[in-house]
Design an enzyme around this catalytic site. Structure first.
Site, PDB file in Angstrom:
ATOM      1  N   HIS A  62     -24.930  16.899 -22.702  1.00  0.00           N
ATOM      2  CA  HIS A  62     -25.620  17.693 -21.676  1.00  0.00           C
ATOM      3  C   HIS A  62     -26.829  16.874 -21.210  1.00  0.00           C
ATOM      4  CE1 HIS A  62     -23.191  21.241 -22.696  1.00  0.00           C
ATOM      5  NE2 HIS A  62     -23.376  20.911 -23.962  1.00  0.00           N
ATOM      6  N   GLY A  67     -28.960  24.965 -23.080  1.00  0.00           N
ATOM      7  CA  GLY A  67     -29.654  26.086 -23.724  1.00  0.00           C
ATOM      8  C   GLY A  67     -30.015  27.205 -22.766  1.00  0.00           C
ATOM      9  N   TYR A 129     -19.649  27.087 -18.562  1.00  0.00           N
ATOM     10  CA  TYR A 129     -19.062  28.127 -19.421  1.00  0.00           C
ATOM     11  C   TYR A 129     -18.308  29.164 -18.593  1.00  0.00           C
ATOM     12  CZ  TYR A 129     -21.407  27.292 -23.983  1.00  0.00           C
ATOM     13  OH  TYR A 129     -21.817  26.798 -25.196  1.00  0.00           O
ATOM     14  N   HIS A 194     -15.089  25.024 -24.735  1.00  0.00           N
ATOM     15  CA  HIS A 194     -16.037  25.388 -25.789  1.00  0.00           C
ATOM     16  C   HIS A 194     -15.462  26.593 -26.532  1.00  0.00           C
ATOM     17  CE1 HIS A 194     -19.985  26.988 -27.391  1.00  0.00           C
ATOM     18  NE2 HIS A 194     -19.326  28.119 -27.232  1.00  0.00           N
ATOM     19  N   HIS A 223     -15.779  21.827 -30.667  1.00  0.00           N
ATOM     20  CA  HIS A 223     -16.404  22.597 -31.762  1.00  0.00           C
ATOM     21  C   HIS A 223     -15.335  23.092 -32.739  1.00  0.00           C
ATOM     22  CE1 HIS A 223     -19.629  22.342 -28.939  1.00  0.00           C
ATOM     23  NE2 HIS A 223     -19.287  23.391 -28.217  1.00  0.00           N
ATOM     24  N   ASP A 284     -22.505  16.462 -28.494  1.00  0.00           N
ATOM     25  CA  ASP A 284     -23.104  17.657 -27.868  1.00  0.00           C
ATOM     26  C   ASP A 284     -24.589  17.395 -27.539  1.00  0.00           C
ATOM     27  OD1 ASP A 284     -23.080  20.177 -26.760  1.00  0.00           O
ATOM     28  OD2 ASP A 284     -22.932  21.261 -28.645  1.00  0.00           O
ATOM     29  N   SER A 288     -27.958  23.012 -26.933  1.00  0.00           N
ATOM     30  CA  SER A 288     -28.755  23.770 -27.891  1.00  0.00           C
ATOM     31  C   SER A 288     -27.903  24.054 -29.118  1.00  0.00           C
ATOM     32  CB  SER A 288     -29.216  25.090 -27.271  1.00  0.00           C
ATOM     33  OG  SER A 288     -28.103  25.897 -26.971  1.00  0.00           O
TER      34      SER A 288
HETATM   35 ZN    ZN Z   1     -20.228  24.060 -26.463  1.00  0.00          ZN
END
Ligand code: ZN
Length: 391
Positions: A62, A67, A129, A194, A223, A284, A288
């Protein structure tokens, strides 16, 4: 501009033994027993004692920050160019995350182009997202075809309280649009997903792929080492032909909550018979690391790009086969997952994105991207035309 790196132990990422590597312009021209080259345009670097590796391809960063969970005070800052260079990440692939309201794909594009302007081979995803995803041109396929640094879509969130809770059909439509853009542009077109700690795990991805007509690589979960249940589901997905990604940055709280360290996840997956070529590691960086308990946000930290180099050092301590597995998961495998044919390995014709590692100290002695030194340790012996060219 010709650079000859001599007497290095070469990992391309497979071990190739001691040898030389010749860089002409931005590409690798030759590899192996190249021998001495003379001439006013040749700079020779004596890399005896160093290991020569491909630069890292970090599939989730990122660079513009991330965040914002729990309020504006929790926004994380941008990742500095220097931080990527010091961490050996020559191809950071940038993504938006939770916040695509106060952050935009346009801002991400500007950040990625700024990293390129300083010499990194940065790339990016369109989207975030949320579904439907924010884009540059109004359409995912158009972004892939018309915007050169856009190589996929991400990170789209599932199994998470911050997700848009897309349906199987919405996820399939998104992956199909990305595949259309990929077909027309010759890019990879993966949707990086994600996956949060929700009970639904990879159910949505499994259903989207099972419904047919999409290549397995179209959906690429990250993840996957978040907890043991998700890890087991992800291994099944990888056995079926998908790429899966483990996150190398972590916190003691996340490990306490059941996260499997990325290196352990990688080695356990290989041990369990999953083809190693389908496993990748990412940092990542700039994201955050929120600490949730029972849905309540208790704290937040920012991840850094150094997580990959830290994981490689830990792998080195476990021996050469662990080192090679981890290195492949940071270089060749992620390049393959994202359809980047020109990087992630040391071979004639590939981009000259190179790292020189001192195996004794685990520190980088040189970082080259596209044939240009972004960092070179003062103690590295250099002779020839370019003596003053180190930056
Ligand atoms: Zn993620």
């Amino acid at each position: 501009m010709i650079v000859l790196i001599r007497n290095a132990e070469i990992f391309g990422p497979d071990p190739l033994g001691a040898g030389d590597l010749l860089v002409a312009g931005s590409r690798i021209a030759a590899l192996g027993a190249v021998g001495p080259h003379h001439g006013s345009a040749v700079t020779t670097v004596d890399a005896r004692g160093c290991w020569l590796l491909p630069g890292f391809v970090d599939v989730l960063t990122h660079p513009a920050g991330g965040g914002g969970e729990g309020g504006f005070a929790n926004r994380t800052g941008a990742v500095a160019f220097e931080a990527f260079v010091e961490a050996g990440v020559t191809t950071p692939v940038g993504a938006l995350g939770t916040d695509s309201i106060t952050r935009s794909v346009e801002e991400l594009y500007g950040t990625v182009m700024a990293l390129r302007g300083r010499g990194l081979a940065a790339l990016m995803y369109t989207g975030a997202y949320r579904v439907p995803p924010p884009t540059l041109t109004g359409d995912v396929a158009r972004d892939l075809v018309l915007v050169e640094p856009v190589i996929g879509v991400g990170e789209v969130a599932v199994a998470d309280q911050r997700s848009s809770q897309p349906t199987v059909e919405e996820l399939r439509r998104l992956a199909a649009d990305a595949q259309l853009g990929a077909t027309l542009s010759g890019k990879g077109g993966a949707v990086l997903v994600h996956v949060g700690d929700g009970d639904d795990g990879l159910v949505l991805l499994q259903a989207a792929l099972a419904a047919g007509n999409l290549p397995r690589r179209a959906l690429y979960p990250t993840h996957a080492n978040r907890n043991a249940r998700l890890f087991a589901e992800a291994l099944d997905l990888a056995r079926g032909g998908s790429f899966i990604d483990f996150t190398a940055s972590t916190t003691p709280a996340l490990l306490e909550q059941g996260e499997i360290r990325a290196l352990d996840a990688l080695l356990q997956a290989i041990e369990a018979g999953v083809p190693g070529a389908r496993l990748t590691l990412s940092s990542d960086a700039g994201g955050s690391l929120p600490h949730y308990e029972a849905g309540e946000l208790l704290g937040l930290r920012s991840a850094g790009p150094e997580a990959l180099l830290g994981t490689l050092r830990a792998a080195l301590e476990r021996g050469t086969s662990s080192f090679c597995a981890a290195l492949a998961a940071m270089t060749r495998n992620p390049a393959e997952a994202l359809g980047l044919r020109d990087r992630g390995r040391l071979a004639p014709g590939a981009r000259a994105d190179l790292l020189l590692l001192d195996p004794a100290s685990g520190t980088l002695q040189g970082v080259m991207c596209g044939g240009q030194w972004l960092y070179r340790a003062p103690k590295l012996p250099v002779a020839g035309a370019g003596e003053g060219d180190a930056r």
